[in-house]
Structure formats: C-alpha cells, structure tokens
Design a protein around this motif. Structure first.
Motif, mmCIF file in Angstrom:
data_model
loop_
_atom_site.group_PDB
_atom_site.id
_atom_site.type_symbol
_atom_site.label_atom_id
_atom_site.label_comp_id
_atom_site.label_asym_id
_atom_site.label_seq_id
_atom_site.Cartn_x
_atom_site.Cartn_y
_atom_site.Cartn_z
ATOM 1 N N ASP A 143 0.850 -1.103 -0.048
ATOM 2 C CA ASP A 143 0.002 0.134 -0.041
ATOM 3 C C ASP A 143 0.826 1.245 -0.074
ATOM 4 N N ARG A 147 2.492 -0.452 3.846
ATOM 5 C CA ARG A 147 2.090 -1.852 4.802
ATOM 6 C C ARG A 147 1.816 -2.872 3.475
ATOM 7 N N TYR A 149 -0.113 -6.268 2.330
ATOM 8 C CA TYR A 149 -1.139 -6.922 2.434
ATOM 9 C C TYR A 149 -1.612 -8.115 1.507
ATOM 10 N N CYS A 150 -1.903 -9.138 1.961
ATOM 11 C CA CYS A 150 -1.964 -10.616 1.327
ATOM 12 C C CYS A 150 -3.608 -10.926 1.162
ATOM 13 N N TYR A 151 -4.094 -11.194 0.062
ATOM 14 C CA TYR A 151 -5.091 -11.547 -0.280
ATOM 15 C C TYR A 151 -5.239 -12.775 -0.914
ATOM 16 N N GLU A 188 -2.249 -9.350 7.026
ATOM 17 C CA GLU A 188 -0.819 -8.407 6.745
ATOM 18 C C GLU A 188 0.483 -8.970 6.942
ATOM 19 N N ASN A 190 4.592 -9.005 7.619
ATOM 20 C CA ASN A 190 5.803 -8.107 8.239
ATOM 21 C C ASN A 190 6.798 -7.715 6.957
ATOM 22 N N PHE A 196 2.895 -13.460 8.837
ATOM 23 C CA PHE A 196 1.698 -12.745 8.926
ATOM 24 C C PHE A 196 1.976 -12.001 10.213
ATOM 25 N N THR A 198 -1.000 -10.135 11.396
ATOM 26 C CA THR A 198 -2.218 -10.092 11.683
ATOM 27 C C THR A 198 -2.889 -11.538 11.753
ATOM 28 N N ASP A 256 -8.984 -3.827 4.156
ATOM 29 C CA ASP A 256 -9.706 -5.118 4.601
ATOM 30 C C ASP A 256 -11.201 -5.231 4.709
#
Ligand code: FUB
Length: 325
Positions: A143, A147, A149-151, A188, A190, A196, A198, A256
């Motif tokens: 982002d 940060r 993010y993994c989907y 999320e 690192n 992850f 989160t 999210d």
C-alpha cells in the motif's frame, strides 16, 4: 487494439494466472507454468500439476514477451510436495519476492515466499511456509503507506471451505443456498515477508443492500483468484466466480473491506478457470488474464494474454467481452 493484445503472449510454454507488475519501467508477469499431460480433469483441480515457475517480461506492451527460464522449482522448496499454483510478486526493501501456494507433504495448500535480487529470479525460498497460511492464490498489495497485505483463498480444490472451523477438515460442509458465501482471506505481512502479523480473516463482499453475498449467488460470489488495485484512494477487490466463470469486482474504503459488489470485469473465456491481474502501465489500465486458445481448449494448458481495461474516473470498470474485437 495493439498487435499482441488478446493473443497468447508466449507460445513456447503453457502459462496461466498472470500477476503483472511494472518494475523499473519494464513489465514482469508472474504466471503459473501449466504442465502438459493426458490425465482427466476433476473438480479437485488435480489436473493442475504445476512443478515450477518461469517469469515472463516485456520491455513494453508492444515488445515480444520473453521467458526468463526457471525461477523456482518444487525441488528447491523443502516443504512442497507439488501443485505450485497461482503466484504473485512484490518489491519490498530492494528485494523481489515471489509469493506462491503449493501443497505441503500432508496434501494441504500453504503459502510460501522466495526472494531474489532480480525480478526474474532465481528465487531462494524460505525454509517453511508462512505460519498460519492455507489455501491458494496469494495476491499482494504494497500500500501507499508501505504496509503489505496478502489476499488469498480458493474454493473446492483450493481448500478454503476446509478451514472454516479454524483447523483443517477435508470433509467440512460447503456453504450453500442462503448461507453466506465465503469471502477471500486477508492478512498483513511483516517487512521481510516471512510472517503474517495479523490473524488471517475472511473479507466480506456485500450486495447493494449491505447484505453478504449468498453461496447460491454464483454469478457474484467469490470463488478464487483475488486481486487488489487502488484507484483514487479506494480499494478494488477483483476475483473469479469459478463455477460461472466471470471476473467480478467489489469496492471498499479500506484494504480489509467490507467491499460492495460493483460488477463484472470480463465475460467467460475459453476454458474453465479465469484468473487475472490489473495493472497501470504508462497511465492506462490493463487486464492480464488467461484462456485456453493456445491448446485448443485443454483446461490445464492455458496461455496468458492482456487487454486494455477501461476504468472510469469514479472507478467503474467496463465489462470486457474477450472475443468481440
Ligand atoms: O492454476 C491453478 C489454479 O487454477 C489457480 O490457482 C486458480 O486461480 C485457477 O486459475
């Protein structure tokens, strides 16, 4: 339309699930490498016996697409037993990362990460899969605030339903009828992309009235192949509907979600699966996708393509009819 648009970008190998990125002004495509065989298809996806990754690159949209050779093999990854499915890539802290799903030695899909100093590899894998990861089709968004993010996640052979209780249950009930559909997973990473930070959670995709899409709504509910792009500060989650073979998208204000279903990006292509990425190149938006034209319709022998994607100022995406041109 450009000369190579909606045509197989590479014909020397079968490729699918293209995750496209622009690094240093050049286009890199991170696809699955389809393996040729004569075994029958099944609903578990056992026909997708991929064993390695080759990274493709193009100097520009009009330039030839180049296969940069072997980037990572199942033989190099201690935890992998097979089926290296749809990968993605990320560039973080001067390193290129390949993020990929594969089956572990218990036959369970997990998500692994490998890194390289070059966008085309070879990639050096981390020793184990990401703790707490499961299912398939990771897509990574770095982002604007850095940060990561993994989907991820896919139904049926992608095993997403099998984790509803929090642990693996191969006989788990598949949501059906008026039950809420399962959304993709979100977590999320690192900075080193080796954990992850989160707890993974399902994302919600809502209808126009704010209600979660139902399992029976197969024209709109999530099946597999998530992708995230941002446009004017909004987050756009796009995905495949699997059984109905559409690429769809939903809009949200946060990475999210929740996301609200907006429409269809692409009508079905030749083949069963449909899987894509969306990337901005020289100020225009493009859709990278696959079909089975090169193999004459063999579902596990696919070929990656791209086409221009028209996105309006308000984020609305014009539906593509892939063979109308
Ligand atoms: O390529 C194998 C699987 O087929 C992918 O992981 C899915 O998205 C579908 O394209």
């Amino acid at each position: 339309m450009r000369a190579n648009e909606r045509k197989p970008l590479i014909t020397s190998i079968y490729t699918a699930d293209p995750s496209a990125h622009v690094y240093n002004g050049k286009i890199y495509i991170y696809p699955s490498h389809d393996f040729e065989h004569d075994c029958p298809d099944d609903d578990n996806g056992d026909q997708y016996i991929m064993k390695d990754y080759h990274i493709l690159s193009m100097d520009s949209l009009d330039a030839p697409c180049v296969d940069n050779g072997l980037a990572l093999s199942e033989d190099d990854v201690p935890w992998v037993s097979g089926q290296m499915w749809a990968p993605d890539s990320a560039f973080v802290g001067g390193k290129y990362y390949l993020i990929f799903p594969a089956k572990d030695h218990d036959g369970i899909f997990r998500i692994g990460v490998a890194e390289s100093d070059s966008p085309t590899g070879p990639f050096v894998p981390q020793k184990d899969y990401i703790k707490g990861s499961y299912s398939i089709d990771p897509a990574v968004l770095v982002d604007d605030d850095d940060r990561i993010y993994c989907y991820y996640g896919g139904l049926w052979g992608g095993q997403l339903e099998m984790w509803q209780s929090g642990s693996f249950d191969k006989d788990a009930h598949r949501p059906e009828g008026d039950e809420d559909a399962l959304g993709p997973m979100f977590a999320e990473f690192n900075r080193g992309l080796n954990a992850f930070i989160t707890e993974p959670k399902h994302l919600q995709i809502l209808d126009e009235n704010g209600a979660p899409l139902k399992a029976s709504d197969e024209d709109r509910r999530y099946f597999e192949g998530p992708w995230m792009h941002k446009h004017h500060g909004k987050y756009y989650l796009s995905y495949s509907t699997g059984t109905t073979h559409y690429l769809c998208y939903a809009e949200g204000d946060r990475p999210d979600g929740p996301f609200t279903y907006k429409g269809r990006i692409m009508e079905p292509v030749l083949g069963w699966t449909t899987h894509h990425s969306i990337v901005q190149i020289d100020g225009e938006w493009y859709l990278f996708y696959h079909d089975c034209e090169l193999s004459g319709g063999i579902t596990h022998e696919r070929c990656v393509k791209y086409t221009r994607l028209n996105i309006a100022e308000d984020g609305t995406i014009e539906t593509i009819r892939p063979y109308d041109f």
